[in-house]
Design a protein around this motif. Structure first.
Motif: not given
Length: 60
Positions: A3-17, A46-54
């Protein structure tokens, strides 16, 4: 954390999918990834990781 991640992303854009673990909303139990602009953010609880792909680039 999700939820915290979603809120941070919403600050950047209103088009979070987001992608759920099931096609049917009432059967879904978790969020698998978020998409914002050209980024995909995957959460592995499970692994407590966050992957960012571009495109073909991936950051852990």
């Amino acid at each position: 954390m999700k939820f915290a991640l979603w809120r941070m992303l919403r600050r950047i854009s209103d088009r979070v999918q987001f992608v759920l673990d099931d096609q049917h909303l009432d059967k879904a139990t978790r969020i698998e990834s978020y998409r914002i602009k050209h980024l995909t953010i995957e959460i592995n609880a499970i692994q407590k990781t966050l992957l960012i792909n571009k495109g073909s680039e991936t950051k852990a």
